[in-house]
Design a protein around this motif. Sequence first.
Motif, mmCIF file in Angstrom:
data_model
loop_
_atom_site.group_PDB
_atom_site.id
_atom_site.type_symbol
_atom_site.label_atom_id
_atom_site.label_comp_id
_atom_site.label_asym_id
_atom_site.label_seq_id
_atom_site.Cartn_x
_atom_site.Cartn_y
_atom_site.Cartn_z
ATOM 1 N N THR A 232 0.843 -1.185 0.000
ATOM 2 C CA THR A 232 0.000 0.000 0.000
ATOM 3 C C THR A 232 0.886 1.245 0.000
ATOM 4 N N GLU A 233 0.300 2.368 -0.305
ATOM 5 C CA GLU A 233 1.075 3.620 -0.323
ATOM 6 C C GLU A 233 1.681 3.901 1.049
ATOM 7 N N GLU A 234 0.897 3.704 2.107
ATOM 8 C CA GLU A 234 1.406 3.943 3.458
ATOM 9 C C GLU A 234 2.571 3.006 3.779
ATOM 10 N N GLU A 235 2.443 1.740 3.403
ATOM 11 C CA GLU A 235 3.519 0.780 3.650
ATOM 12 C C GLU A 235 4.778 1.141 2.868
ATOM 13 N N GLN A 236 4.592 1.664 1.670
ATOM 14 C CA GLN A 236 5.753 2.068 0.882
ATOM 15 C C GLN A 236 6.493 3.242 1.530
ATOM 16 N N TYR A 237 5.744 4.188 2.052
ATOM 17 C CA TYR A 237 6.391 5.312 2.733
ATOM 18 C C TYR A 237 7.138 4.837 3.992
ATOM 19 N N HIS A 240 10.309 3.107 2.798
ATOM 20 C CA HIS A 240 11.324 4.070 2.367
ATOM 21 C C HIS A 240 12.010 4.715 3.570
ATOM 22 N N ALA A 241 11.245 5.012 4.605
ATOM 23 C CA ALA A 241 11.831 5.599 5.814
ATOM 24 C C ALA A 241 12.830 4.634 6.448
ATOM 25 N N VAL A 242 12.477 3.352 6.498
ATOM 26 C CA VAL A 242 13.377 2.348 7.082
ATOM 27 C C VAL A 242 14.624 2.190 6.208
ATOM 28 N N MET A 243 14.448 2.203 4.901
ATOM 29 C CA MET A 243 15.601 2.093 3.995
ATOM 30 C C MET A 243 16.586 3.230 4.236
ATOM 31 N N GLU A 244 16.070 4.429 4.466
ATOM 32 C CA GLU A 244 16.952 5.568 4.704
ATOM 33 C C GLU A 244 17.663 5.448 6.042
ATOM 34 N N ILE A 245 16.936 5.004 7.062
ATOM 35 C CA ILE A 245 17.525 4.873 8.403
ATOM 36 C C ILE A 245 18.574 3.777 8.429
ATOM 37 N N ILE A 249 18.967 -1.676 1.074
ATOM 38 C CA ILE A 249 18.040 -1.844 -0.044
ATOM 39 C C ILE A 249 17.550 -3.288 -0.053
ATOM 40 N N PRO A 250 16.246 -3.521 -0.129
ATOM 41 C CA PRO A 250 15.748 -4.906 -0.138
ATOM 42 C C PRO A 250 16.133 -5.653 -1.404
ATOM 43 N N ASN A 251 16.589 -6.891 -1.235
ATOM 44 C CA ASN A 251 16.820 -7.730 -2.413
ATOM 45 C C ASN A 251 15.498 -8.378 -2.804
ATOM 46 N N LEU A 252 15.519 -9.227 -3.820
ATOM 47 C CA LEU A 252 14.278 -9.813 -4.328
ATOM 48 C C LEU A 252 13.588 -10.664 -3.274
ATOM 49 N N SER A 253 14.351 -11.434 -2.509
ATOM 50 C CA SER A 253 13.762 -12.285 -1.478
ATOM 51 C C SER A 253 13.065 -11.447 -0.404
ATOM 52 N N GLN A 254 13.726 -10.391 0.042
ATOM 53 C CA GLN A 254 13.120 -9.527 1.064
ATOM 54 C C GLN A 254 11.893 -8.811 0.509
ATOM 55 N N ALA A 255 11.986 -8.332 -0.726
ATOM 56 C CA ALA A 255 10.850 -7.636 -1.331
ATOM 57 C C ALA A 255 9.652 -8.561 -1.468
ATOM 58 N N ASP A 270 7.411 -2.550 12.504
ATOM 59 C CA ASP A 270 8.303 -3.491 13.199
ATOM 60 C C ASP A 270 8.744 -4.621 12.273
ATOM 61 N N SER A 271 7.795 -5.170 11.518
ATOM 62 C CA SER A 271 8.152 -6.270 10.615
ATOM 63 C C SER A 271 9.026 -5.784 9.465
ATOM 64 N N ILE A 272 8.818 -4.549 9.034
ATOM 65 C CA ILE A 272 9.678 -3.981 7.992
ATOM 66 C C ILE A 272 11.105 -3.864 8.513
ATOM 67 N N TYR A 273 11.249 -3.366 9.742
ATOM 68 C CA TYR A 273 12.567 -3.275 10.365
ATOM 69 C C TYR A 273 13.223 -4.651 10.465
ATOM 70 N N GLU A 274 12.442 -5.630 10.902
ATOM 71 C CA GLU A 274 12.983 -6.972 11.092
ATOM 72 C C GLU A 274 13.536 -7.537 9.787
ATOM 73 N N ILE A 275 12.811 -7.323 8.706
ATOM 74 C CA ILE A 275 13.264 -7.827 7.409
ATOM 75 C C ILE A 275 14.469 -7.043 6.895
ATOM 76 N N MET A 276 14.428 -5.716 7.040
ATOM 77 C CA MET A 276 15.485 -4.885 6.480
ATOM 78 C C MET A 276 16.785 -4.933 7.286
ATOM 79 N N GLU A 277 16.713 -5.346 8.548
ATOM 80 C CA GLU A 277 17.919 -5.422 9.374
ATOM 81 C C GLU A 277 18.729 -6.679 9.101
ATOM 82 N N GLU A 278 18.167 -7.612 8.331
ATOM 83 C CA GLU A 278 18.908 -8.826 7.994
ATOM 84 C C GLU A 278 20.136 -8.482 7.174
#
Length: 327
Positions: A232-237, A240-245, A249-255, A270-278
């Motif tokens: 969703t648009e909100e999830e994308q924003y 993007h905030a987590v990517m900047e922090i 950048i998410p790879n295909l598996s994470q995406a 929280d789940s976005i952070y968990e995935i992106m911190e890998e």
Amino acid sequence: MPKRKEMCSSVSIEPDKGIVMMSISELHDFKGHPFKVERNPELFELRQSIEKEGILIPLLIRKNPNGDGYEIIAGHRRKEAAIWAGITELPVIIRELDDDQATIAMVDSNLQREKILPSEKAFAYKMKLEAMKQQGRRNDLTSGQVEPKLENETLEIYPLESEIDENGRVIIKQKSGKKGIRSNELLARQVGESVNQIKRYIRLTHLIPKILDMVDQEKLALTSAVEISFLTEEEQYELHAVMEIEQSIPNLSQANRLKRMSQQNRLDMDSIYEIMEEVKPNQREQVKIPLERVGKYFPADYTPLQQIELIEKLLREWAKQNKNISR
């Protein structure tokens, strides 16, 4: 030129009158024009060419359906380069075109450029595919068809093609003697892409601008961006905030996991952070030592594996000594 004043008056100019001169102030960009016009080195070269030789190819325009003046079909970069060069009048050819004819001609003229950004392809393909659908419907080529969603376009139409003749006339016609094919298949043939690739590009139109810019800048892979487009648009924003922090950048598996969690209504910050911190394999820190700096210390017959083993052995011994010293 004795007729210049008359030629620059939008009141007196009619379509199909050949090449006429027109004030830049009367020329407006095509509504929803998906191609970026930036003052970059390429446009600077065009400016220099215009200053030296003038505009060799007239702009193609039509009466502006959204207001006063005229709408540019082909020639947005020429107009911008002319403005940059201080030119106030441009040669134009005026044609009577409906919205779909104008859209097809606009997209086709710009797709000939050497470098096209993913975002430009995305919106251009979407616009042209919709125009092709409308062309098919008006020609009664789709009676009885159920119209699907655009990204899963399967509308059956007869091949339509556009071309601009030597006088600047836009010709859009149906190829005779050809069996009807699906519109997305026809578009794929025309632009030299697969049907699936066309669908991938059109999916990019669902991205928020900040993430779409990352695709244009080659920071985010197209395949990963397609998966993210289902958020969703909100999830994308939030992503993007987590990517900047996290500077990640998410790879295909994470995406793909982000997409599946979104579809299951389980995606939150929280789940976005968990995935992106890998830690991804290509992001693990590595120490690279140039061979020219250490190669001279190894025997000539040492293989790369033997060199690595020796370095590890010496480091272990150094670590032990350092540990004893610290005590």
